[in-house]
Scaffold this active site. Structure first.
Site, PDB file in Angstrom:
ATOM      1  N   GLY A  28      21.399-189.726 -59.260  1.00 42.98           N
ATOM      2  CA  GLY A  28      22.803-189.385 -59.068  1.00 42.98           C
ATOM      3  C   GLY A  28      23.642-189.909 -60.212  1.00 42.98           C
ATOM      4  O   GLY A  28      23.235-190.818 -60.954  1.00 42.98           O
ATOM      5  N   GLU A  29      24.831-189.309 -60.355  1.00 41.93           N
ATOM      6  CA  GLU A  29      25.712-189.720 -61.445  1.00 41.93           C
ATOM      7  C   GLU A  29      27.150-189.412 -61.066  1.00 41.93           C
ATOM      8  O   GLU A  29      27.433-188.405 -60.394  1.00 41.93           O
ATOM      9  CB  GLU A  29      25.333-188.989 -62.731  1.00 41.93           C
ATOM     10  CG  GLU A  29      26.050-189.498 -63.964  1.00 41.93           C
ATOM     11  CD  GLU A  29      25.497-188.898 -65.252  1.00 41.93           C
ATOM     12  OE1 GLU A  29      25.868-189.365 -66.332  1.00 41.93           O
ATOM     13  OE2 GLU A  29      24.688-187.952 -65.153  1.00 41.93           O
ATOM     14  N   TYR A  38      31.883-193.317 -62.265  1.00 47.71           N
ATOM     15  CA  TYR A  38      31.808-194.770 -62.218  1.00 47.71           C
ATOM     16  C   TYR A  38      30.473-195.303 -62.716  1.00 47.71           C
ATOM     17  O   TYR A  38      30.359-196.472 -63.048  1.00 47.71           O
ATOM     18  CB  TYR A  38      32.049-195.254 -60.783  1.00 47.71           C
ATOM     19  CG  TYR A  38      33.362-194.768 -60.224  1.00 47.71           C
ATOM     20  CD1 TYR A  38      34.580-195.199 -60.756  1.00 47.71           C
ATOM     21  CD2 TYR A  38      33.394-193.876 -59.153  1.00 47.71           C
ATOM     22  CE1 TYR A  38      35.782-194.747 -60.245  1.00 47.71           C
ATOM     23  CE2 TYR A  38      34.598-193.433 -58.639  1.00 47.71           C
ATOM     24  CZ  TYR A  38      35.796-193.864 -59.187  1.00 47.71           C
ATOM     25  OH  TYR A  38      36.976-193.405 -58.689  1.00 47.71           O
ATOM     26  N   GLY A  39      29.450-194.463 -62.751  1.00 55.64           N
ATOM     27  CA  GLY A  39      28.147-194.924 -63.197  1.00 55.64           C
ATOM     28  C   GLY A  39      27.042-193.997 -62.730  1.00 55.64           C
ATOM     29  O   GLY A  39      27.288-192.895 -62.239  1.00 55.64           O
ATOM     30  N   SER A  40      25.793-194.476 -62.878  1.00 62.49           N
ATOM     31  CA  SER A  40      24.616-193.681 -62.525  1.00 62.49           C
ATOM     32  C   SER A  40      23.792-194.428 -61.489  1.00 62.49           C
ATOM     33  O   SER A  40      23.781-195.665 -61.451  1.00 62.49           O
ATOM     34  CB  SER A  40      23.761-193.393 -63.760  1.00 62.49           C
ATOM     35  OG  SER A  40      24.523-192.716 -64.742  1.00 62.49           O
ATOM     36  N   LYS A  85      22.551-198.848 -58.546  1.00 63.69           N
ATOM     37  CA  LYS A  85      23.737-198.223 -59.134  1.00 63.69           C
ATOM     38  C   LYS A  85      24.195-199.074 -60.307  1.00 63.69           C
ATOM     39  O   LYS A  85      24.595-200.231 -60.142  1.00 63.69           O
ATOM     40  CB  LYS A  85      24.860-198.087 -58.106  1.00 63.69           C
ATOM     41  CG  LYS A  85      26.100-197.410 -58.694  1.00 63.69           C
ATOM     42  CD  LYS A  85      27.087-196.994 -57.624  1.00 63.69           C
ATOM     43  CE  LYS A  85      27.849-198.165 -57.072  1.00 63.69           C
ATOM     44  NZ  LYS A  85      28.939-197.745 -56.154  1.00 63.69           N
ATOM     45  N   ASP A  88      37.763-193.233 -50.671  1.00 59.27           N
ATOM     46  CA  ASP A  88      37.009-192.237 -51.478  1.00 59.27           C
ATOM     47  C   ASP A  88      35.940-191.575 -50.604  1.00 59.27           C
ATOM     48  O   ASP A  88      34.800-191.370 -51.028  1.00 59.27           O
ATOM     49  CB  ASP A  88      36.359-192.916 -52.682  1.00 59.27           C
ATOM     50  CG  ASP A  88      35.848-191.895 -53.702  1.00 59.27           C
ATOM     51  OD1 ASP A  88      36.312-190.733 -53.671  1.00 59.27           O
ATOM     52  OD2 ASP A  88      34.969-192.241 -54.529  1.00 59.27           O
TER      53      ASP A  88
END
Length: 730
Positions: free
Chosen positions: A376-377, A380-382, A396, A491
């Site tokens: 996932g990506e 905010y990051g991967s 993460k 979120d």
């Protein structure tokens, strides 16, 4: 002047001509001119100068590939090449004739002229060079005389004009030879002087009379020349017409042949191309077949390795869960001791221990953050799938280039170290140096991927979707009712809802969540955030406009989640589509058919709840605990009973017809230590204890409140499971 001489070796020859130094022109063709030249060499005395004359007439048809092609259809380069070849051949023939003259010790020149008509070409040469002696072979025709006929240049001009007025193009050479050519003889000196023949004795008087008679006959024949010319012209015209017709027919036939040849060569070329493509395709098919076999073998090998790793992982997961249970038990015992000693037990002051991990462990777990491990990506990051201490985890890694990554890291650690809920993703460890967070691994990915059936995954049934909605609602109620400070996720979206192996939903993505400092009040603005963050489709309109963040902002996002679960569609324009469908009474038309047959009553209730949650004004949105949960709870009971029966059937098939009551409803695995709870259902010991330790006071099967949390061993079931396992092992 002509003089009599000895008899000629050639029968029917005329007497030898007189010679006064003029050049004798001998007309020669490409073939059958050797006899004419020899005759001239024999008739004229030695020392006579000869000119070998050839009139070149460009052909109207040229032989190409066995066919005669009209010259007008050829390119200029081809015509020039063909003409050059013909002139070379003519020059070679004239060289041969010169060689014959040289053998006879006679000087001979070459003269080649070009004319569209041979007769006109001869007349032009006679006129231009003042030819007085011309020798050429005559055609085999009964109209031609065998005697020499003397003519002057004026007669020649008359003949040329007569030929022009008659417009004879092809047969002009024949007509001209009729006038001043004889068969296999030479042409007399071209003048009008009378023939003076000398005799040596009276015995030649008879010969003279005979010659006089023959000249008279010749004069008679000359008188019939115009008539013969007219007749020959007519015949030539008719022959010309026939020839033109034949040429036209030949031209049309050649065109048809050309078209046929073009079609043939086109089809042949296409056939060759198809054969080449077919051969290439077959080679590619063979290569792909070999590659497929190799990949199948590798896939089988990987599957076997994965199976071994999954068994190890399952064993490791059990060990970790036991350790976590022991840890939680120790925490409870410590808290009990503090209560006994009068210490504070406020949740705000209690933190759950988070394992500190080194950057080397994180890199080893993710193969140095290998791209193939990325699952996932986001901005905010991967997120990477890793193997940490023989356990599958999700790592993460926050974007190091982001100025907010460190604050997000600290914020998420702070929040998740204070809360623990079965529908919140569990934070296992953290590495500050790598800005990496380690979570429990969720094998079924995000709700967003499952709604889109990513990687050909099975669609979620309506029962599972109902349970997922209840899981998220339960997690939000837990966060909003946290004491002493409420927590707003801020979120909430489908990509932040993860599903475990049993499709139990857990909320993730706490990087921008907020812990409100004032006591929770549904109608009061509790926290102002000047820079709203989140995904546009799910964001609260009032929060986006004013920056005021409250728990009701999560309620709006939860409403969008409900509508997506119902329809399976993306969030863009979804709210208006559902509002229109509900208003027109055609909700069933927009329900996601891949989820199965939705109970219409449940679907209508969920749609209304979702629309209420998505009200523009916050004050019109429902309370999750008092209004939304009362709608979801009976739906969850109905869906859970159906899910249990389906799960038992599925597991029974997977475990080789294992009895369904041997399976733990929570773990979906054969129980080792079955315990009976207050709801009458039997669970695996570690699973039901974890359920209670995570703060649940309801039944995992019915979701109803339990009168107590006491557990009783099910010895009879345990003996039956062990006996079944032993019989299957044998």
């Amino acid at each position: 002047m002509a003089t009599a001489g000895s008899p000629s070796p050639y029968p029917g020859d005329s007497p030898e001509p007189s010679f006064s130094g003029e050049k004798v022109y001998v007309a020669v063709g490409e073939e059958s001119s050797r006899g004419t030249l020899l005759w001239a060499l024999h008739k004229f005395p030695q020392g006579t100068a000869f000119v070998l004359l050839h009139v070149y007439s460009p052909p109207n048809f040229l032989p190409i590939l066995g066919a005669k092609i009209p010259a007008g259809q050829l390119r200029e380069q081809e015509l020039i090449a063909h003409k050059k070849m013909n002139l070379q051949r003519i020059s070679d023939n004239l060289d041969q004739y010169q060689l014959i003259c040289a053998q006879q010790k006679v000087q001979a020149e070459k003269l080649v002229v070009e004319s569209d008509d041979v007769a006109y070409g001869l007349v032009d040469v006679i006129s231009e060079h003042n030819v007085s002696m011309l020798v050429m072979g005559a055609a085999d025709d009964k109209h031609y005389t065998k005697k020499a006929a003397p003519f002057g240049h004026d007669v020649m001009q008359d003949c040329r004009q007569s030929a022009t007025s008659a417009q004879c193009s092809v047969e002009r050479s024949s007509s001209l030879s009729e006038i001043w050519c004889v068969s296999n003889t030479w042409l007399h000196k071209l003048n009008l002087e009378p023939h003076i023949e000398t005799t040596s004795s009276d015995r030649y008087s008879d010969k003279e009379k005979e010659d006089t008679k023959e000249r008279g006959e010749s004069d008679n024949e000359l008188q019939h020349i115009p008539m013969q010319l007219e007749r020959v012209r007519q015949e030539a015209y008719e022959e010309k017409c026939r020839r033109e017709k034949a040429e036209q027919e030949l031209f049309e036939a050649l065109q048809k042949v050309q078209v046929s040849e073009n079609l043939y060569f086109g089809e042949l070329k296409q056939k060759n191309e198809i054969e080449v493509k077919l051969a290439t395709t077959m080679e590619e098919v063979d290569r792909l077949a070999r590659t497929a076999d190799e990949l199948a073998a590798k896939f089988q090998e990987q599957c076997e390795k994965i199976l071994v790793l999954e068994k190890r992982s399952a064993h490791s997961d059990r060990i970790i869960k036991d350790l976590m249970l022991q840890r939680d038990k120790a925490v409870r015992e410590a808290e009990a001791i503090r209560v006994k000693n009068g210490e504070s037990t406020a949740i705000a002051d209690r933190t759950i221990p988070i394992t500190e991990l080194s950057i080397s462990e994180i890199k080893e777990a993710t193969s140095n953050f290998d791209h193939s491990s990325k699952v996932g990506e986001s901005v905010y990051g991967s997120v990477y799938k890793g193997l940490l201490r023989q356990t599958n985890v999700a790592v993460k890694k926050l974007n190091p280039e982001s100025t907010e990554s460190l604050s997000q890291f600290s914020h998420e650690v702070e929040i998740l170290s204070r809360v623990r809920h079965p529908n919140l993703v569990t934070l296992i460890g953290a590495c500050k140096d790598a800005r990496a967070l380690v979570y429990e691994y969720m094998p079924n990915g995000s709700l967003d991927d499952r709604l889109a059936c990513k990687d050909n995954s099975k669609p979620l049934s309506w029962q599972l979707r109902t349970r997922i909605a209840s899981n998220i609602c339960s997690a939000l109620i837990f966060l909003h009712s946290n004491k002493p400070h409420s927590i707003v996720h801020s979120d909430l979206k489908a990509s932040n809802i993860l599903l475990d192996g049993n499709n139990v939903a857990k909320l993730s993505g706490f990087g921008v969540c907020r812990m409100l400092t004032d006591e929770f009040k549904a109608t009061t603005t509790l926290y102002r955030h000047t820079h709203p963050k989140g995904t546009f489709v799910y964001i609260d309109p009032e929060y986006a406009i004013s920056g005021d963040l409250t728990p009701l902002s999560d309620v709006y996002s939860f409403g969008i989640i409900l509508l997506r679960l119902l329809t399976g569609r993306s969030g863009f324009g979804l709210l208006k589509d559902v509002q229109r469908a509900v208003a027109k009474g055609c909700l069933q038309a927009i329900l996601d058919s891949s989820a199965g047959d939705w109970p219409l009553m449940h679907a209508e209730q969920l749609s209304r709840v979702g629309l209420r949650c998505c009200e523009i004004r916050r004050k019109n949105r429902p309370d999750l605990q008092t209004e939304v949960w009362t709608v979801l709870e009976p739906m969850l009971r109905s869906a859970s009973s159906m899910l249990c029966s389906l799960s038992f059937k599925s597991v029974s098939e997977d475990f080789g017809n294992v009895p369904s009551y041997f399976i733990c409803p929570i773990q979906q695995d054969v129980m080792r230590d079955p315990l009976i709870a207050a709801d009458g259902f039997t669970y695996e010991a570690e699973a039901i204890r974890e359920w209670f330790d995570s703060g649940h006071y309801t039944s995992p099967m019915t979701n109803l409140d339990l009168p107590h949390r006491d557990l009783l061993p099910n010895h009879a079931l345990r003996s039956a499971i062990q006996e079944w396992l032993q019989s299957n092992a044998d």
